[in-house]
Every structure is written in C-alpha cells, then in structure tokens.
Design a protein around this motif. Structure first.
Motif, PDB file in Angstrom:
ATOM      1  N   VAL A 121       0.723  -1.341   0.054  1.00 25.80           N
ATOM      2  CA  VAL A 121      -0.040   0.013  -0.085  1.00 25.80           C
ATOM      3  C   VAL A 121       0.711   1.273  -0.009  1.00 25.80           C
ATOM      4  O   VAL A 121       2.044   1.223   0.405  1.00 25.80           O
ATOM      5  CB  VAL A 121      -0.910   0.205   1.125  1.00 25.80           C
ATOM      6  CG1 VAL A 121      -1.954  -0.982   1.161  1.00 25.80           C
ATOM      7  CG2 VAL A 121      -0.135   0.190   2.379  1.00 25.80           C
ATOM      8  N   THR A 122       0.081   2.393  -0.389  1.00 20.24           N
ATOM      9  CA  THR A 122       0.916   3.490  -0.200  1.00 20.24           C
ATOM     10  C   THR A 122      -0.223   4.569   0.512  1.00 20.24           C
ATOM     11  O   THR A 122      -1.539   4.126   0.281  1.00 20.24           O
ATOM     12  CB  THR A 122       1.385   4.155  -1.489  1.00 20.24           C
ATOM     13  OG1 THR A 122       1.685   5.607  -1.129  1.00 20.24           O
ATOM     14  CG2 THR A 122       0.447   4.522  -2.569  1.00 20.24           C
ATOM     15  N   GLY A 123       0.315   5.451   1.025  1.00 15.86           N
ATOM     16  CA  GLY A 123      -0.411   6.137   2.033  1.00 15.86           C
ATOM     17  C   GLY A 123      -0.224   5.827   3.531  1.00 15.86           C
ATOM     18  O   GLY A 123       0.059   4.477   3.738  1.00 15.86           O
ATOM     19  N   SER A 124       0.148   6.612   4.331  1.00 21.10           N
ATOM     20  CA  SER A 124       0.708   6.161   5.586  1.00 21.10           C
ATOM     21  C   SER A 124      -0.421   5.871   6.785  1.00 21.10           C
ATOM     22  O   SER A 124      -1.686   5.818   6.323  1.00 21.10           O
ATOM     23  CB  SER A 124       1.751   7.107   5.782  1.00 21.10           C
ATOM     24  OG  SER A 124       2.501   6.768   7.088  1.00 21.10           O
ATOM     25  N   LYS A 125      -0.091   6.211   7.988  1.00 12.87           N
ATOM     26  CA  LYS A 125      -1.231   5.858   9.005  1.00 12.87           C
ATOM     27  C   LYS A 125      -2.332   6.774   8.474  1.00 12.87           C
ATOM     28  O   LYS A 125      -3.471   6.069   8.918  1.00 12.87           O
ATOM     29  CB  LYS A 125      -0.564   6.291  10.371  1.00 12.87           C
ATOM     30  CG  LYS A 125      -1.373   5.913  11.520  1.00 12.87           C
ATOM     31  CD  LYS A 125      -0.545   6.679  12.639  1.00 12.87           C
ATOM     32  CE  LYS A 125      -1.260   6.479  13.779  1.00 12.87           C
ATOM     33  NZ  LYS A 125      -0.538   6.884  15.056  1.00 12.87           N
ATOM     34  N   PRO A 126      -2.534   8.007   8.420  1.00 13.16           N
ATOM     35  CA  PRO A 126      -3.621   8.706   8.229  1.00 13.16           C
ATOM     36  C   PRO A 126      -4.645   8.135   7.142  1.00 13.16           C
ATOM     37  O   PRO A 126      -5.843   7.895   7.363  1.00 13.16           O
ATOM     38  CB  PRO A 126      -3.207  10.088   7.760  1.00 13.16           C
ATOM     39  CG  PRO A 126      -1.817  10.375   8.234  1.00 13.16           C
ATOM     40  CD  PRO A 126      -1.140   8.890   8.184  1.00 13.16           C
ATOM     41  N   ALA A 211       8.391  22.747  -6.690  1.00  8.44           N
ATOM     42  CA  ALA A 211       8.772  21.667  -5.868  1.00  8.44           C
ATOM     43  C   ALA A 211       8.019  21.060  -4.899  1.00  8.44           C
ATOM     44  O   ALA A 211       8.328  19.908  -3.840  1.00  8.44           O
ATOM     45  CB  ALA A 211       9.981  22.305  -4.752  1.00  8.44           C
ATOM     46  N   GLY A 212       6.713  21.390  -5.133  1.00  7.04           N
ATOM     47  CA  GLY A 212       5.668  20.671  -4.234  1.00  7.04           C
ATOM     48  C   GLY A 212       5.776  19.185  -4.490  1.00  7.04           C
ATOM     49  O   GLY A 212       5.938  18.765  -5.450  1.00  7.04           O
ATOM     50  N   SER A 213       5.314  18.454  -3.280  1.00  5.78           N
ATOM     51  CA  SER A 213       5.293  17.128  -3.129  1.00  5.78           C
ATOM     52  C   SER A 213       4.302  16.585  -1.953  1.00  5.78           C
ATOM     53  O   SER A 213       4.133  17.410  -1.137  1.00  5.78           O
ATOM     54  CB  SER A 213       6.813  16.629  -3.079  1.00  5.78           C
ATOM     55  OG  SER A 213       7.270  16.912  -1.719  1.00  5.78           O
ATOM     56  N   LYS A 214       4.110  15.265  -2.048  1.00  9.52           N
ATOM     57  CA  LYS A 214       3.525  14.687  -0.901  1.00  9.52           C
ATOM     58  C   LYS A 214       4.074  14.659   0.357  1.00  9.52           C
ATOM     59  O   LYS A 214       3.709  15.082   1.236  1.00  9.52           O
ATOM     60  CB  LYS A 214       3.197  13.256  -1.241  1.00  9.52           C
ATOM     61  CG  LYS A 214       1.690  13.222  -1.956  1.00  9.52           C
ATOM     62  CD  LYS A 214       0.491  12.906  -1.229  1.00  9.52           C
ATOM     63  CE  LYS A 214      -0.691  12.911  -1.917  1.00  9.52           C
ATOM     64  NZ  LYS A 214      -0.937  11.840  -3.051  1.00  9.52           N
ATOM     65  N   GLY A 220       6.394  18.306   5.923  1.00 11.82           N
ATOM     66  CA  GLY A 220       6.929  19.888   6.292  1.00 11.82           C
ATOM     67  C   GLY A 220       6.350  20.325   7.350  1.00 11.82           C
ATOM     68  O   GLY A 220       7.214  20.639   8.151  1.00 11.82           O
ATOM     69  N   ARG A 221       5.293  20.095   7.849  1.00 12.43           N
ATOM     70  CA  ARG A 221       4.968  21.051   9.116  1.00 12.43           C
ATOM     71  C   ARG A 221       5.551  20.063  10.494  1.00 12.43           C
ATOM     72  O   ARG A 221       5.814  20.529  11.396  1.00 12.43           O
ATOM     73  CB  ARG A 221       3.050  20.691   9.224  1.00 12.43           C
ATOM     74  CG  ARG A 221       2.639  21.362  10.601  1.00 12.43           C
ATOM     75  CD  ARG A 221       3.132  22.677  11.207  1.00 12.43           C
ATOM     76  NE  ARG A 221       3.045  23.686  10.173  1.00 12.43           N
ATOM     77  CZ  ARG A 221       3.744  24.891  10.562  1.00 12.43           C
ATOM     78  NH1 ARG A 221       4.194  25.159  11.616  1.00 12.43           N
ATOM     79  NH2 ARG A 221       3.861  25.697   9.437  1.00 12.43           N
ATOM     80  N   LYS A 222       5.438  18.503  10.146  1.00 13.34           N
ATOM     81  CA  LYS A 222       6.097  17.827  11.246  1.00 13.34           C
ATOM     82  C   LYS A 222       7.730  18.280  11.395  1.00 13.34           C
ATOM     83  O   LYS A 222       7.903  18.445  12.610  1.00 13.34           O
ATOM     84  CB  LYS A 222       6.204  16.340  10.929  1.00 13.34           C
ATOM     85  CG  LYS A 222       4.862  15.635  11.054  1.00 13.34           C
ATOM     86  CD  LYS A 222       4.741  14.217  10.430  1.00 13.34           C
ATOM     87  CE  LYS A 222       5.478  13.038  11.360  1.00 13.34           C
ATOM     88  NZ  LYS A 222       4.808  12.963  12.670  1.00 13.34           N
TER      89      LYS A 222
END
Ligand SMILES: NC(=O)c1ccc[n+]([C@@H]2O[C@H](COP(=O)([O-])OP(=O)(O)OC[C@H]3O[C@@H](n4cnc5c(N)ncnc54)[C@H](OP(=O)(O)O)[C@@H]3O)[C@@H](O)[C@H]2O)c1
Length: 299
Positions: A121-126, A211-214, A220-222
């Motif tokens: 899978v892709t997509g993390s805990k959230p 440069a935006g990315s997942k 970024g905030r973390k």
C-alpha cells in the motif's frame, strides 16, 4: 468474502482491521505482541493465539507485518499460516517485502489450492485510518476482482500491476521516490534555514511552487514542529531502500539517487532515529548546519 483473518496490528494493520470491523466483516486478529489485539477485540474481533489459528477457515487472510523475516515467520513458522490454509482462501500480503519472497510465497500458497496477491500500500497511517490507501497489486486479475470489496473497504484505489511480484516491484520503485522526495525536502529546508529564511515561509513556497510534493504536504509541518511521532518509521524506509537497492543490483538498473538516499537514511538510523518518523532524517541536516530548521541553535 466475509470471514477475514488479519495478521499484524502495527501502525498500519490496526486501523485496517478496525475498518473491516466497521464494515461488518467477521475479523479474527493475530498479533505477535498479544496485548495489541485488545482494542480490536473490544471492537468485535475474535483473537487468535497463532497465525495458523487466524488463517484457518477464512475467506481471506491479510498480512501486514514488518519485513521479509517477519513474513517468513508468519508463513513458515511452527504455527504459520501454511499449516492451516484452506483451498480457496485468498492470502493478501500488504507488507512491503522483496519480490523474490513474494514469488516464493505465491507458489507455496498455490500448491495448497489457495490464492495469493501481493498488495502493498501507499498512504501512511492517516490513510490507513481513513480507509484511503492505494493498493498496488500483483497476481491473477480474477483474484484481484474477487477481492475488490475488501480493497474498497480499506482503500480508495486498486491498481493491478501484473503477475505475482509486480505489486512488490512497484512498491519498491515508488518508495525509492518517497525516500528521495523526503531528502529533497530536508535539503531544501536546510539551505533556506541556514540563510535565515523562515521555515513557514519556505514551506508555503514549496507547497505552491514546482517543488511541491506529498513529502512537503505530509512532512513539512512535522519537520518545522519537530514532531517526529511515527507515521512511517525511518527504519522501515531504510528497509525499503535496501530492498530496492537489491532489486536494482539484480536487474542492472543504475540507481545513484536510490543508493545515496539509502546512505542518508542509514546515517539517520545510525544516529538513533530509526523508531521515529522517516522525516527525522532532517536531524542529520540540522546537525550539519548547526541549527534546527525552525532556526533555533542546536543544544
Ligand atoms: N507505516 C506506513 O506508513 C507504511 C506505509 C506503507 C507500507 N508500510 C509497510 O507495511 C508494513 C507494516 O508497517 P507498519 O508501519 O504497520 O509497521 P509496525 O508498526 O512496525 O508494525 C509491524 C507489525 O509486524 C509485526 N511483526 C514484526 N515481526 C513479526 C514476526 N516475526 N512475527 C509476527 N509479527 C511480526 C509486529 O508485531 P509486534 O507488535 O509484536 O511487534 C507489528 O504488528 C511494513 O512492511 C511497512 O514497510 C508501512
């Protein structure tokens, strides 16, 4: 498919099993550390004492454990699932493991008259919590189709990549890019921070710019908040880069960026950040520039 055995209740597995329960599946859970099954049992799951018990008599068995060694134990161990797997059961492995092991497991499972899909899978805990994972699947199209209800409960999209092992290969190529993208974010932050650019302004620019990315959106905030609580551990990122590197060695694909990324995550692991979120790799950059990304001097 209504009766499901679910093996591995870690960061990803626990919310996935919970979503199956919410959609009315009959779920039997197994986790090596038995206490982690308790919240799922409170939600209505049955608890199995061994992987073999979790796999017996199910329509499908989903495995979501750490790595090749864990999967070997779950399949081949004294109480492994191969002991009880019934003809017609579909085994879905969503762990990220090597394509070679996937093909071996598929052959073992097929010998028993059961079906096998590699479905990382892709997509993390959230995304595991929200049921918005993306599955990349290897195996027979008819088996993927028969399992579509399960995939729809756990995720927002299933992409059939080809025969057994294709899901695993796609995952390793994908996670090579995840690792590189996260390092690109960390390096950009470091360049900007060292010259006094406020981290918030820089992140805003990155998210609006080319440069935006997942990686920027998710991490970024973390990074600015120094919140390295685990969504996808640095140790698991390094594991995936090692698997990808073995794959490119075997297939002869030059992969300089992959191997650089592997070394940088290895540095993070050596510094003791393995159990933290993969975004903690930024702490290597912070040590090199002598300050945090938020601008505070390092202690
Ligand atoms: N986290 C993510 O964002 C993410 C995203 C995509 C894919 N993945 C992949 O999904 C898999 C699981 O990731 P995760 O983040 O959920 O990992 P995790 O939180 O570290 O959980 C790992 C799970 O594997 C079990 N396990 C480990 N060794 C075992 C063994 N020998 N026998 C039986 N069970 C064993 C652990 O049991 P205990 O509780 O007893 O330790 C735990 O339930 C990994 O392959 C990872 O690369 C993760």
């Amino acid at each position: 498919m209504k009766k499901i055995g679910f093996i591995g209740l870690g960061t990803m597995g626990a919310p996935m099993a919970s979503n199956l329960l919410k959609q009315g599946y009959e779920v039997t859970v197994y986790n090596r550390t038995a206490s982690k099954s308790e919240p799922l049992v409170r939600e209505g799951a049955s608890q199995a004492a061994t992987p073999a018990e979790a796999a017996a008599g199910q329509d499908a068995v989903i495995t979501m454990v750490s790595n090749d060694d864990s999967i070997r134990e779950v399949f081949y161990g004294e109480d492994g699932i191969l002991k009880t797997l019934a003809q017609g059961t579909t085994v879905i492995d969503s762990s990220t493991i090597s394509p070679g092991l996937v093909k071996e497991l598929a052959a073992e499972v097929h010998k028993l008259g059961a079906n096998f899909l590699d479905a990382p899978v892709t997509g993390s805990k959230p995304a595991a919590i929200d049921g918005t994972l993306v599955f990349m699947v290897g195996g027979e199209a008819s088996v993927v189709e028969a399992a579509s209800g399960l995939f729809d409960t756990l995720g927002k999209k299933v992409i059939h990549m080809g025969p057994s092992g294709s899901g695993s290969v796609a995952k390793l190529a994908h996670n090579t890019m995840v690792g590189i993208n996260n390092l690109a974010l960390a390096e950009g932050f470091a360049i900007a921070a060292k010259s006094g650019i406020p981290a918030d302004s820089f992140l805003e620019l990155v998210q609006l710019g080319s440069a935006g990315s997942k990686a920027a959106d998710l991490k970024g905030r973390k990074i600015i908040d120094h919140d390295f609580s685990n969504q996808f551990s640095l140790a698991l990122m390094l594991k995936d880069l090692k698997l990808a590197s073995s794959l490119t060695d075997a297939t002869g694909v030059p992969s300089p960026m992959l191997n650089l990324a592997k070394s940088l995550f290895q540095a993070g692991q050596t510094q003791g950040f393995g159990d933290e979120d993969l975004s903690a790799v930024v702490k290597c950059y912070e040590a090199w520039i002598g300050q945090t990304i938020g601008g505070k001097p390092l202690q």
